[in-house]
Design a protein around this motif. Sequence first.
Motif, PDB file in Angstrom:
ATOM      1  N   ASP A  83       3.866   1.585  -1.121  1.00  0.00           N
ATOM      2  CA  ASP A  83       4.696   1.519  -2.342  1.00  0.00           C
ATOM      3  C   ASP A  83       3.614   2.024  -3.468  1.00  0.00           C
ATOM      4  O   ASP A  83       3.941   3.102  -4.238  1.00  0.00           O
ATOM      5  CB  ASP A  83       5.168   0.156  -2.928  1.00  0.00           C
ATOM      6  CG  ASP A  83       5.897   0.293  -4.140  1.00  0.00           C
ATOM      7  OD1 ASP A  83       6.527   1.198  -4.071  1.00  0.00           O
ATOM      8  OD2 ASP A  83       6.079  -0.842  -4.432  1.00  0.00           O
ATOM      9  N   GLU A  84       2.360   1.544  -3.341  1.00  0.00           N
ATOM     10  CA  GLU A  84       1.337   2.077  -4.428  1.00  0.00           C
ATOM     11  C   GLU A  84       1.068   3.647  -4.103  1.00  0.00           C
ATOM     12  O   GLU A  84       0.937   4.309  -5.147  1.00  0.00           O
ATOM     13  CB  GLU A  84       0.018   1.414  -4.157  1.00  0.00           C
ATOM     14  CG  GLU A  84      -1.112   1.869  -4.933  1.00  0.00           C
ATOM     15  CD  GLU A  84      -2.430   0.708  -4.719  1.00  0.00           C
ATOM     16  OE1 GLU A  84      -3.210   1.137  -4.341  1.00  0.00           O
ATOM     17  OE2 GLU A  84      -2.008  -0.272  -5.026  1.00  0.00           O
ATOM     18  N   ASP A 113       3.873   5.728  -5.555  1.00  0.00           N
ATOM     19  CA  ASP A 113       3.861   5.656  -7.160  1.00  0.00           C
ATOM     20  C   ASP A 113       2.539   6.598  -7.486  1.00  0.00           C
ATOM     21  O   ASP A 113       2.734   7.419  -8.433  1.00  0.00           O
ATOM     22  CB  ASP A 113       3.422   4.383  -7.659  1.00  0.00           C
ATOM     23  CG  ASP A 113       4.612   3.355  -7.410  1.00  0.00           C
ATOM     24  OD1 ASP A 113       5.815   3.904  -7.348  1.00  0.00           O
ATOM     25  OD2 ASP A 113       4.469   2.170  -7.562  1.00  0.00           O
ATOM     26  N   GLU A 114       1.551   6.552  -6.685  1.00  0.00           N
ATOM     27  CA  GLU A 114       0.175   7.503  -7.007  1.00  0.00           C
ATOM     28  C   GLU A 114       0.698   9.123  -6.724  1.00  0.00           C
ATOM     29  O   GLU A 114       0.351   9.617  -7.648  1.00  0.00           O
ATOM     30  CB  GLU A 114      -0.849   7.124  -5.986  1.00  0.00           C
ATOM     31  CG  GLU A 114      -2.121   7.736  -6.402  1.00  0.00           C
ATOM     32  CD  GLU A 114      -3.303   7.292  -5.280  1.00  0.00           C
ATOM     33  OE1 GLU A 114      -3.775   8.032  -4.493  1.00  0.00           O
ATOM     34  OE2 GLU A 114      -3.458   6.119  -5.347  1.00  0.00           O
ATOM     35  N   LYS A 160       0.846  -1.274  -0.034  1.00  0.00           N
ATOM     36  CA  LYS A 160      -0.086  -0.047  -0.076  1.00  0.00           C
ATOM     37  C   LYS A 160       0.938   1.271   0.024  1.00  0.00           C
ATOM     38  O   LYS A 160       0.476   2.249  -0.775  1.00  0.00           O
ATOM     39  CB  LYS A 160      -0.896  -0.137   1.184  1.00  0.00           C
ATOM     40  CG  LYS A 160      -2.075  -1.062   1.216  1.00  0.00           C
ATOM     41  CD  LYS A 160      -3.170  -0.288   0.840  1.00  0.00           C
ATOM     42  CE  LYS A 160      -4.503  -0.970   1.011  1.00  0.00           C
ATOM     43  NZ  LYS A 160      -5.297  -0.741   0.029  1.00  0.00           N
TER      44      LYS A 160
END
Length: 123
Positions: free
Chosen positions: A88-89, A92-93, A86
Amino acid sequence: MHDISIISIIFTVALLLVCLFLTISPLFKWDSYLPGNAKPELAGMKEALLTTLNELEFEYKMDKISQTDYQHLKKQYEIQIAVLMKEDEHVDEQKMNQALMAEIEREIEATMKSYKKKKGEGK
């Protein structure tokens, strides 16, 4: 005999510096200084947790730990991996949002410039 040319001295010093760099460079984490790699520790932690989870499963199959301990530890590691994924996401987001906002700002500036140019020509 005592005729050492400047070129040979420069070449020797350069060779010495290259050897010194190649000897010392493995001691540093160069990818943490690269701009594209914002959170290299997240990837490392995720990989370590996945490895530990794999080893845990192997130990369970070898009957080294009980089923209750296996289930409990497996759940803990899976939760930690999910949290890291989460994060890492989210990183990236944020990068995508920043890139999108920069693109929008560039388009707005270009539109404003063309509008000012048209407005200036209309006078």
